[in-house]
Structures are given as C-alpha cells and as structure tokens.
Design an enzyme around this catalytic site. Structure first.
Site, PDB file in Angstrom:
ATOM      1  N   LYS A   8       0.864  -1.177   0.000  1.00 38.66           N
ATOM      2  CA  LYS A   8       0.000   0.000   0.000  1.00 38.66           C
ATOM      3  C   LYS A   8       0.898   1.224   0.000  1.00 38.66           C
ATOM      4  O   LYS A   8       2.029   1.179   0.505  1.00 38.66           O
ATOM      5  CB  LYS A   8      -0.843  -0.011   1.275  1.00 38.66           C
ATOM      6  CG  LYS A   8      -2.136   0.701   1.131  1.00 38.66           C
ATOM      7  CD  LYS A   8      -3.255  -0.237   0.682  1.00 38.66           C
ATOM      8  CE  LYS A   8      -4.579   0.490   0.586  1.00 38.66           C
ATOM      9  NZ  LYS A   8      -5.699  -0.358   0.260  1.00 38.66           N
ATOM     10  N   GLY A  10     -21.423   5.316   5.578  1.00 44.52           N
ATOM     11  CA  GLY A  10     -20.527   5.712   4.478  1.00 44.52           C
ATOM     12  C   GLY A  10     -21.136   5.398   3.126  1.00 44.52           C
ATOM     13  O   GLY A  10     -21.252   4.230   2.742  1.00 44.52           O
ATOM     14  N   GLY A  39     -19.993   6.251  -0.010  1.00 48.44           N
ATOM     15  CA  GLY A  39     -19.018   6.638  -1.031  1.00 48.44           C
ATOM     16  C   GLY A  39     -19.116   5.721  -2.237  1.00 48.44           C
ATOM     17  O   GLY A  39     -20.186   5.199  -2.570  1.00 48.44           O
ATOM     18  N   ASN A  40     -17.964   5.509  -2.890  1.00 53.42           N
ATOM     19  CA  ASN A  40     -17.912   4.667  -4.089  1.00 53.42           C
ATOM     20  C   ASN A  40     -18.573   3.317  -3.857  1.00 53.42           C
ATOM     21  O   ASN A  40     -19.397   2.863  -4.641  1.00 53.42           O
ATOM     22  CB  ASN A  40     -16.448   4.405  -4.478  1.00 53.42           C
ATOM     23  CG  ASN A  40     -15.803   5.621  -5.072  1.00 53.42           C
ATOM     24  OD1 ASN A  40     -16.395   6.299  -5.904  1.00 53.42           O
ATOM     25  ND2 ASN A  40     -14.574   5.913  -4.649  1.00 53.42           N
ATOM     26  N   VAL A  41     -18.180   2.650  -2.757  1.00 49.48           N
ATOM     27  CA  VAL A  41     -18.708   1.307  -2.479  1.00 49.48           C
ATOM     28  C   VAL A  41     -20.064   1.391  -1.793  1.00 49.48           C
ATOM     29  O   VAL A  41     -21.017   0.717  -2.193  1.00 49.48           O
ATOM     30  CB  VAL A  41     -17.735   0.501  -1.577  1.00 49.48           C
ATOM     31  CG1 VAL A  41     -18.297  -0.892  -1.306  1.00 49.48           C
ATOM     32  CG2 VAL A  41     -16.352   0.413  -2.185  1.00 49.48           C
TER      33      VAL A  41
HETATM   34  P1  NAD Z   1     -15.015   6.800  -0.477  1.00 46.69           P
HETATM   35  O1  NAD Z   1     -13.984   7.757   0.001  1.00 46.69           O
HETATM   36  O2  NAD Z   1     -15.583   6.905  -1.846  1.00 46.69           O
HETATM   37  O3  NAD Z   1     -16.278   6.817   0.529  1.00 46.69           O
HETATM   38  C1  NAD Z   1     -16.197   6.854   1.904  1.00 46.69           C
HETATM   39  C2  NAD Z   1     -17.463   7.542   2.377  1.00 46.69           C
HETATM   40  O4  NAD Z   1     -17.555   7.397   3.780  1.00 46.69           O
HETATM   41  C3  NAD Z   1     -17.476   9.050   2.076  1.00 46.69           C
HETATM   42  O5  NAD Z   1     -18.703   9.391   1.476  1.00 46.69           O
HETATM   43  C4  NAD Z   1     -17.299   9.681   3.452  1.00 46.69           C
HETATM   44  O6  NAD Z   1     -17.944  10.931   3.561  1.00 46.69           O
HETATM   45  C5  NAD Z   1     -17.930   8.621   4.342  1.00 46.69           C
HETATM   46  N1  NAD Z   1     -17.474   8.639   5.716  1.00 46.69           N
HETATM   47  C6  NAD Z   1     -16.221   8.696   6.194  1.00 46.69           C
HETATM   48  N2  NAD Z   1     -16.208   8.654   7.522  1.00 46.69           N
HETATM   49  C7  NAD Z   1     -17.512   8.568   7.907  1.00 46.69           C
HETATM   50  C8  NAD Z   1     -18.169   8.506   9.164  1.00 46.69           C
HETATM   51  N3  NAD Z   1     -17.489   8.517  10.324  1.00 46.69           N
HETATM   52  N4  NAD Z   1     -19.518   8.412   9.182  1.00 46.69           N
HETATM   53  C9  NAD Z   1     -20.216   8.403   8.035  1.00 46.69           C
HETATM   54  N5  NAD Z   1     -19.655   8.472   6.826  1.00 46.69           N
HETATM   55  C10 NAD Z   1     -18.322   8.548   6.771  1.00 46.69           C
HETATM   56  O7  NAD Z   1     -14.388   5.362  -0.225  1.00 46.69           O
HETATM   57  P2  NAD Z   1     -14.797   3.971  -0.892  1.00 46.69           P
HETATM   58  O8  NAD Z   1     -13.964   3.736  -2.094  1.00 46.69           O
HETATM   59  O9  NAD Z   1     -16.279   3.863  -0.978  1.00 46.69           O
HETATM   60  O10 NAD Z   1     -14.283   2.951   0.217  1.00 46.69           O
HETATM   61  C11 NAD Z   1     -14.974   2.822   1.449  1.00 46.69           C
HETATM   62  C12 NAD Z   1     -14.187   1.905   2.388  1.00 46.69           C
HETATM   63  O11 NAD Z   1     -14.046   0.637   1.774  1.00 46.69           O
HETATM   64  C13 NAD Z   1     -12.761   2.389   2.693  1.00 46.69           C
HETATM   65  O12 NAD Z   1     -12.423   1.988   4.002  1.00 46.69           O
HETATM   66  C14 NAD Z   1     -11.915   1.632   1.694  1.00 46.69           C
HETATM   67  O13 NAD Z   1     -10.582   1.488   2.145  1.00 46.69           O
HETATM   68  C15 NAD Z   1     -12.646   0.307   1.656  1.00 46.69           C
HETATM   69  N6  NAD Z   1     -12.457  -0.454   0.415  1.00 46.69           N
HETATM   70  C16 NAD Z   1     -12.794   0.109  -0.771  1.00 46.69           C
HETATM   71  C17 NAD Z   1     -12.619  -0.624  -1.939  1.00 46.69           C
HETATM   72  C18 NAD Z   1     -13.017  -0.068  -3.282  1.00 46.69           C
HETATM   73  O14 NAD Z   1     -13.111  -0.850  -4.251  1.00 46.69           O
HETATM   74  N7  NAD Z   1     -13.281   1.219  -3.406  1.00 46.69           N
HETATM   75  C19 NAD Z   1     -12.094  -1.928  -1.882  1.00 46.69           C
HETATM   76  C20 NAD Z   1     -11.792  -2.476  -0.630  1.00 46.69           C
HETATM   77  C21 NAD Z   1     -11.976  -1.727   0.513  1.00 46.69           C
END
Ligand code: NAD
Length: 340
Positions: free
Chosen positions: A78, A174, A176-178
């Site tokens: 990472k 949360g 976000g993307n996922v």
């Molecule tokens: P992202 O940054 O697109 O979304 C994260 C969301 O969580 C944001 O909208 C943010 O505002 C919200 N958030 C953060 N802290 C918060 C809180 N305390 N309360 C409420 N909302 C909160 O990230 P992502 O790509 O969706 O990934 C989400 C998680 O999944 C991360 O921990 C990431 O490491 C993990 N992950 C993502 C992927 C992937 O394919 N994107 C793969 C494996 C793991």
C-alpha cells in the site's frame, strides 16, 4: 523504523521526498511470496509522518491477507501520499509519485484508495505501467460492493437463518464509491436501510432513491438492526462502539474495521457475527488484479462469488471452535502466507 516493521512482518518501506512537487510518499510492501504487491494509494492528511507510516504498514498487511484469502497471486502493499497542507500542483505531485512507483520495477503495483480516483491513476500511468484502476481499466468499487453483498447474505444466513435479504434491516455507514452501490444492491434485494455519511447530499440521495432512513453519523452504531455495515473509514469497531452496537452482524467494505484485535473478541462475546474485513471486501482487489492480467470476466466473477464460500467456512469453524471469526480468519491467512 524497524520497530514499526517487525510486529507486522512488513518486508520493505520505501520513502520518497520530491522537493519540486512537494511529494512526501511512503510505499509499504508487506509480503511478495505469491506475486508482486498490489494495493491502493491513499491521499489524505496525516497529523505526523509516524501516523502515515503506521497506516501504510497496516494497510499493506491487510492487502497480503486479502490476496491470500481470495486466492489471488499477488502480494500485499500500500502507499500513502501525505496530503500537503498548502497549495500543490496535483499533476506534478502524482507524476512524481508515478516515477517513485516505477523505480520499484513492478515490485509494487498501485491503485485507487481513499483520496484518489481514476484521474490520478491516469497521471501515474504516464510514468509507469505498474498501476491499475485507470479510467481505461475501470473503477473496482462495484466489484467490492458485489462481494460485500454476497458476504452479507452469507452472514445473515449463518446468524439469522434467513435465505433472503427481504425485510432485513441494515445500518450502512458511508455512502461513497462502495457504500452507495451497496445501498442500491441491498435496496434491490429488499433490505430496509438506515444510512449515514458526513456528506448530507449523499444521505439525501439515498433517502430519495432507496427509501432509506437517515441517521446521525455519531449515533448510527446504536441503530437497532440486523446488520451494521461499515463502509467509511477504518477503526470504527472500537472499545466504545462495540458496546453501542445493537445488531446481529457486522459486515461492510471498510478496511481495518477493528481498531484493535481485542475488538473482534468483544464482538464475539456480544454474540455479534463479524465478517472479517479483508475477506468480505476482496472484490475490488480480485477485479484489479485479474483485469490487469487480462483474465476473463467469468474468472473474476467466480472468484468474487467464492468470497461467500470462504466466509461460510470461517463462520462454521468459529462456531465449532467457539472463538471469534477474526481469529479464525487471521489463522487461515497466516498459515497460507507463512506456511505454518
Ligand atoms: P469513499 O472515500 O468513496 O467513501 C467513503 C465515504 O464514507 C465518504 O462518502 C465519506 O464521507 C464517508 N465517511 C467517512 N467517515 C464517515 C463517518 N465517520 N460516518 C459516516 N460516513 C463517513 O471510499 P470507498 O472507495 O467507498 O471505500 C470505502 C471503504 O471501503 C474504505 O475503508 C476503503 O478502504 C474500503 N475499500 C474500498 C474498496 C473499493 O473498491 N473502493 C475496496 C476495498 C476496501
């Protein structure tokens, strides 16, 4: 630095400072037994360099465990770029990072993570071939959401004996993307959603599109529900929140959900079934790794579907041994990784 590396058995730490762009970056490589290290590039503010190093190491270790549990021929690594407090030129910064990745000659392959998107990967791609999740390769988040959905189904079946998600209540942290894609999938499967995000526009969109109920970010842990799904940042299952949770299952996409290993034990003592994060959220890694190697979609989908099977095995072993799922998963990953 070695005192940071030894406890987690991380093999390399690479540092780069570029005075022209202001880049301050760290690449942590945990283990390359099964292939080059693959893992995202995190671009956020850190209070100290020590905090950035600790984050990189912890995340790299998680990637090794994730790859080995998903049966992907990839090591764990990472990178983190410490987000500058002052104005910076993103083009120059990510170009310098691309050169840094290239200097490792493929020992580390980068991808998106918190704070980076396909746009930054495109900049990096101009300076190295060792990058995935560019705009051409596609966003892995949908594959992560697909794996998490399958994992939630498996956990609900194991703990609640329910074969469908119809009427199952999920508190999702949360969007976000996922998280947003997962909310859509859960809604389509008939689940009832309570959601929170720091960004109220995302909460509003989920209320409108999926009929979700909004929760305050600080109180979502206390929502009575079947499943609590952490899809924001890590460390949210901790000494405080383990006492607040009123759910039967914890299953979400966030990396490093447990603040400490002991928090996995507390979930077990409270009779909450935990789907280990690096097992349930492997869909994105599976996609990024196999797509980078030009594998067929059918192989990608079958590896993602296998996540539910691996979780079932962990849940069954933990039940019969009467121990936390986090311990069973760590033991499986370490025996595959270190051969004992
Ligand atoms: P992202 O940054 O697109 O979304 C994260 C969301 O969580 C944001 O909208 C943010 O505002 C919200 N958030 C953060 N802290 C918060 C809180 N305390 N309360 C409420 N909302 C909160 O990230 P992502 O790509 O969706 O990934 C989400 C998680 O999944 C991360 O921990 C990431 O490491 C993990 N992950 C993502 C992927 C992937 O394919 N994107 C793969 C494996 C793991």
């Amino acid at each position: 630095m070695f005192q940071f590396m030894q406890p987690d058995r991380v093999s390399d730490l690479h540092f780069k400072y570029d005075p022209v762009s202001g880049l301050r970056a760290i690449i942590a490589i945990h283990n390359t037994r099964f292939g080059p290290a693959l893992g995202g590039c995190r671009f956020i503010h850190y209070a100290s360099t020590e905090q950035a190093v600790t984050d990189a190491i912890r995340l790299a270790k998680g990637m090794s465990y994730k790859a080995v549990m998903a049966g992907i021929e990839q090591g764990g690594g990472k990178s983190v770029i410490i987000k500058p407090d002052t104005q910076f030129d993103p083009e120059a910064l990510f170009s310098a990072f691309g050169h840094f990745v290239n200097e490792l000659n493929g020992r580390y392959i980068t991808a998106i993570d918190a704070g980076t998107t396909a746009h930054e990967m495109d900049i990096i791609r101009r300076h190295t071939a060792h990058v995935t999740s560019t705009t051409q390769e596609g966003n892995p988040s949908g594959y992560t959401a697909q794996g998490v959905l399958a994992g939630i189904q498996s956990a609900v079946k194991h703990r609640l004996g329910r074969l469908s998600l119809e009427g199952v209540s999920v508190a999702l942290q949360g969007l976000g993307n996922v998280g947003f894609l997962l909310a859509e999938m859960l809604h389509e499967a008939g689940a009832r959603l309570t959601v929170s995000d720091l960004d109220q526009s995302k909460v509003k969109a989920a209320m409108e599109r999926f009929g979700a109920t909004a929760s305050d970010p600080d109180t979502i842990y206390q929502t009575p529900c079947d499943v609590f799904s952490p899809c924001g940042l890590g460390g949210v299952i901790n000494q405080t929140t383990t006492q607040q949770l009123r759910c039967s299952v914890v299953a979400g996409s966030a990396n490093n959900q447990l603040a400490r290993p002991e928090d996995g034990n507390t979930l077990f003592e409270r009779h909450i079934l935990y789907a280990p994060d690096y097992v349930i959220n492997a869909g994105g890694l599976i996609y990024a790794s196999l797509h980078h190697r030009h594998a067929k979609n059918s192989l990608i989908n079958s590896k993602i579907n296998h996540i539910a099977h691996t979780l079932e095995q962990i849940f069954d072993d933990a039940s019969s041994e009467h121990c936390p799922t986090s311990q069973v998963a760590d033991r499986m990953a370490e025996s595959r990784l270190y051969g004992y």
